[in-house]
Design a protein around this motif. Structure first.
Motif, PDB file in Angstrom:
ATOM      1  N   GLU A 134      16.015   0.544  -0.823  1.00  0.00           N
ATOM      2  CA  GLU A 134      17.639   0.027  -0.439  1.00  0.00           C
ATOM      3  C   GLU A 134      17.678  -1.514  -0.417  1.00  0.00           C
ATOM      4  N   PHE A 135      15.787  -2.293  -0.876  1.00  0.00           N
ATOM      5  CA  PHE A 135      16.390  -3.579  -0.374  1.00  0.00           C
ATOM      6  C   PHE A 135      14.938  -3.755  -2.296  1.00  0.00           C
ATOM      7  N   GLY A 136      16.035  -3.264  -3.638  1.00  0.00           N
ATOM      8  CA  GLY A 136      15.084  -3.382  -4.533  1.00  0.00           C
ATOM      9  C   GLY A 136      13.781  -2.884  -5.007  1.00  0.00           C
ATOM     10  N   GLY A 137      13.292  -2.277  -4.107  1.00  0.00           N
ATOM     11  CA  GLY A 137      12.503  -0.624  -4.545  1.00  0.00           C
ATOM     12  C   GLY A 137      11.670  -0.185  -4.811  1.00  0.00           C
ATOM     13  N   ASP A 138      11.226   0.447  -5.190  1.00  0.00           N
ATOM     14  CA  ASP A 138      10.821   1.806  -5.539  1.00  0.00           C
ATOM     15  C   ASP A 138       9.082   2.426  -5.177  1.00  0.00           C
ATOM     16  N   ASP A 139       9.790   3.303  -4.133  1.00  0.00           N
ATOM     17  CA  ASP A 139       8.472   4.265  -3.495  1.00  0.00           C
ATOM     18  C   ASP A 139       7.153   4.517  -4.247  1.00  0.00           C
ATOM     19  N   GLU A 140       7.579   5.195  -5.560  1.00  0.00           N
ATOM     20  CA  GLU A 140       6.450   5.499  -6.381  1.00  0.00           C
ATOM     21  C   GLU A 140       5.561   4.509  -6.953  1.00  0.00           C
ATOM     22  N   LYS A 141       6.160   3.396  -7.443  1.00  0.00           N
ATOM     23  CA  LYS A 141       5.316   2.148  -7.862  1.00  0.00           C
ATOM     24  C   LYS A 141       4.382   1.238  -6.124  1.00  0.00           C
ATOM     25  N   SER A 142       5.700   1.339  -5.506  1.00  0.00           N
ATOM     26  CA  SER A 142       4.627   0.711  -4.134  1.00  0.00           C
ATOM     27  C   SER A 142       3.792   1.967  -4.032  1.00  0.00           C
ATOM     28  N   LEU A 143       3.565   3.192  -4.100  1.00  0.00           N
ATOM     29  CA  LEU A 143       2.579   4.233  -3.223  1.00  0.00           C
ATOM     30  C   LEU A 143       1.278   3.756  -4.756  1.00  0.00           C
ATOM     31  N   SER A 144       1.510   3.548  -5.557  1.00  0.00           N
ATOM     32  CA  SER A 144       0.642   2.777  -7.177  1.00  0.00           C
ATOM     33  C   SER A 144       0.057   1.685  -6.129  1.00  0.00           C
ATOM     34  N   GLU A 145       0.868   1.431  -6.096  1.00  0.00           N
ATOM     35  CA  GLU A 145       0.571  -0.699  -5.232  1.00  0.00           C
ATOM     36  C   GLU A 145      -1.012  -0.332  -3.991  1.00  0.00           C
ATOM     37  N   LEU A 146      -0.467   0.292  -2.990  1.00  0.00           N
ATOM     38  CA  LEU A 146      -1.348   0.905  -2.177  1.00  0.00           C
ATOM     39  C   LEU A 146      -2.483   1.341  -2.424  1.00  0.00           C
ATOM     40  N   TYR A 147      -2.332   2.338  -3.438  1.00  0.00           N
ATOM     41  CA  TYR A 147      -3.283   2.955  -4.073  1.00  0.00           C
ATOM     42  C   TYR A 147      -4.904   2.215  -4.314  1.00  0.00           C
ATOM     43  N   ARG A 148      -4.029   0.782  -5.794  1.00  0.00           N
ATOM     44  CA  ARG A 148      -4.608  -0.226  -6.108  1.00  0.00           C
ATOM     45  C   ARG A 148      -5.163  -1.152  -5.105  1.00  0.00           C
ATOM     46  N   ILE A 149      -4.719  -1.515  -3.606  1.00  0.00           N
ATOM     47  CA  ILE A 149      -5.164  -2.294  -3.158  1.00  0.00           C
ATOM     48  C   ILE A 149      -6.043  -1.545  -1.933  1.00  0.00           C
ATOM     49  N   LEU A 150      -6.377  -0.286  -1.655  1.00  0.00           N
ATOM     50  CA  LEU A 150      -7.679   0.537  -1.118  1.00  0.00           C
ATOM     51  C   LEU A 150      -8.448   0.247  -1.536  1.00  0.00           C
ATOM     52  N   ARG A 151     -10.181   0.367  -0.880  1.00  0.00           N
ATOM     53  CA  ARG A 151     -10.771   0.787  -1.513  1.00  0.00           C
ATOM     54  C   ARG A 151     -11.256   1.921  -1.956  1.00  0.00           C
ATOM     55  N   ASN A 152     -11.913   2.227  -2.735  1.00  0.00           N
ATOM     56  CA  ASN A 152     -12.776   3.290  -2.892  1.00  0.00           C
ATOM     57  C   ASN A 152     -13.252   4.411  -1.403  1.00  0.00           C
ATOM     58  N   GLY A 153     -12.087   5.715  -1.576  1.00  0.00           N
ATOM     59  CA  GLY A 153     -12.713   6.645  -0.121  1.00  0.00           C
ATOM     60  C   GLY A 153     -11.709   5.723   0.920  1.00  0.00           C
ATOM     61  N   GLY A 154     -10.413   5.075   0.296  1.00  0.00           N
ATOM     62  CA  GLY A 154      -9.661   4.397   1.841  1.00  0.00           C
ATOM     63  C   GLY A 154      -8.635   4.825   1.592  1.00  0.00           C
ATOM     64  N   CYS A 155      -8.428   5.690   2.833  1.00  0.00           N
ATOM     65  CA  CYS A 155      -6.694   6.406   3.023  1.00  0.00           C
ATOM     66  C   CYS A 155      -5.722   5.364   3.565  1.00  0.00           C
ATOM     67  N   LEU A 156      -4.494   6.114   3.177  1.00  0.00           N
ATOM     68  CA  LEU A 156      -3.521   5.785   3.087  1.00  0.00           C
ATOM     69  C   LEU A 156      -2.677   7.149   4.313  1.00  0.00           C
ATOM     70  N   VAL A 157      -2.006   6.272   5.091  1.00  0.00           N
ATOM     71  CA  VAL A 157      -1.311   6.955   6.375  1.00  0.00           C
ATOM     72  C   VAL A 157       0.125   6.919   6.510  1.00  0.00           C
ATOM     73  N   ILE A 158       1.035   8.258   6.524  1.00  0.00           N
ATOM     74  CA  ILE A 158       1.885   7.794   5.749  1.00  0.00           C
ATOM     75  C   ILE A 158       3.111   9.192   7.045  1.00  0.00           C
ATOM     76  N   GLY A 159       3.284   7.757   7.929  1.00  0.00           N
ATOM     77  CA  GLY A 159       3.963   8.380   9.244  1.00  0.00           C
ATOM     78  C   GLY A 159       5.716   8.736   9.358  1.00  0.00           C
ATOM     79  N   HIS A 160       5.701   9.462   9.451  1.00  0.00           N
ATOM     80  CA  HIS A 160       7.609   9.009  10.353  1.00  0.00           C
ATOM     81  C   HIS A 160       8.851   9.017   8.840  1.00  0.00           C
ATOM     82  N   LEU A 161       8.608  10.185   7.927  1.00  0.00           N
ATOM     83  CA  LEU A 161       8.902  10.163   6.986  1.00  0.00           C
ATOM     84  C   LEU A 161       9.999  11.328   6.561  1.00  0.00           C
ATOM     85  N   PRO A 162      11.004  10.899   6.756  1.00  0.00           N
ATOM     86  CA  PRO A 162      12.003  11.528   6.863  1.00  0.00           C
ATOM     87  C   PRO A 162      12.248  13.067   6.467  1.00  0.00           C
ATOM     88  N   ASN A 163      12.517  14.169   6.682  1.00  0.00           N
ATOM     89  CA  ASN A 163      12.418  15.761   6.331  1.00  0.00           C
ATOM     90  C   ASN A 163      13.190  16.079   5.762  1.00  0.00           C
TER      91      ASN A 163
END
Length: 262
Positions: A134-163
């Motif tokens: 909605e503000f010029g981003g991209d969910d797939e690219k954001s997920l890739s960025e979150l993957y990049r900044i996490l350490r090996n074995g690090g976790c991403l928690v995704i909540g309140h994602l509308p079904n």
């Protein structure tokens, strides 16, 4: 950090957050309601129990998640990919950071994160991923960025994602009420996180009851009263252990815990 957060400890932190919100700009609104804050209880329990201490609150909101996780012992940095005027209550975020030990950053960059590779143990996306387009981003690219900044074995928690199958979303659209622009199916969100490189550790759908509507109703009464807290716990218990289990296809949200391979 203990694998289990005592309910009393979390409730005390919620109460402290509610008081802070009410003291900031007279925000004695749904933001400070015990019922509303309790929506995040399971996410806080999951996140606080994850290994590692460095946590990125991606999206930030008004700082509510950062405040709680910081109070529970994590080293938290809140990040908003949008500028002040698009951030929910930016002054609240700034004031809450002063009341706790978390830091924050507001930018106008919708995708790239200003952190080096392998910077965080945990990242949290709570009600954020569905809005980035909605503000010029991209969910797939954001997920890739979150993957990049996490350490090996690090976790991403995704909540309140509308079904996409949510009956609440369908009802809101049909009646002209506020609703999400972007919705996700189970298979779609699973594909997006695995395409980004993550391994799925937990998945579920939750939230069958219209909690925001109920919270607004309960706000008419003293949230510290015993009957309001009893009713809150009863509704959440019914929703978590019965309704969301019986009708997961029509629940409001997806919850995922995904991990960057070790």
């Amino acid at each position: 950090m203990s694998d289990v957060i005592e309910k009393k400890t979390l409730t005390n932190v919620f109460n402290a957050l509610g008081k802070e919100l009410k003291s900031i700009d007279n925000q004695d609104s749904v933001l400070g309601a015990y019922f509303y804050l309790k929506q995040y209880e399971e996410l806080h329990e999951i996140t606080a129990a994850l290994p590692g201490n460095d946590l990125l609150d991606w999206g930030a909101g008004y700082g509510h998640f950062s405040f709680v996780q910081s109070s529970l012992g994590k080293k938290v940095h809140a990040y908003s990919p949008v500028e002040d005027e698009y951030t929910i209550y930016p002054e609240t975020l700034k004031n809450l950071s002063k009341k706790s030990s978390f830091t924050y950053e507001l930018t106008g960059e919708p995708i790239a994160l200003p952190y080096e590779d392998n910077s965080y143990d945990i990242a949290v996306s709570c009600g954020v991923l569905e809005h980035v387009r909605e503000f010029g981003g991209d969910d797939e690219k954001s997920l890739s960025e979150l993957y990049r900044i996490l350490r090996n074995g690090g976790c991403l928690v995704i909540g309140h994602l509308p079904n996409k199958g949510s009956w609440i979303e369908a009802f809101s659209r049909a009646t002209g009420r506020t609703h999400h622009t972007y919705l996700y199916t189970k298979s779609e969100i699973k594909k997006k996180v695995t395409d980004a490189g993550f391994e799925i550790k937990k998945y579920k759908r939750y939230g069958f009851a219209p909690k925001n509507t109920i919270a607004v109703f309960l706000m008419r009464y003293n949230e510290d009263s015993k009957w309001v807290k009893f009713l809150t716990k009863f509704i959440y218990g019914m929703d978590k252990y019965i309704l969301s289990k019986l009708f997961p296809w029509f629940a409001q949200n997806h919850l995922l815990i995904v991990q960057k391979p070790k």
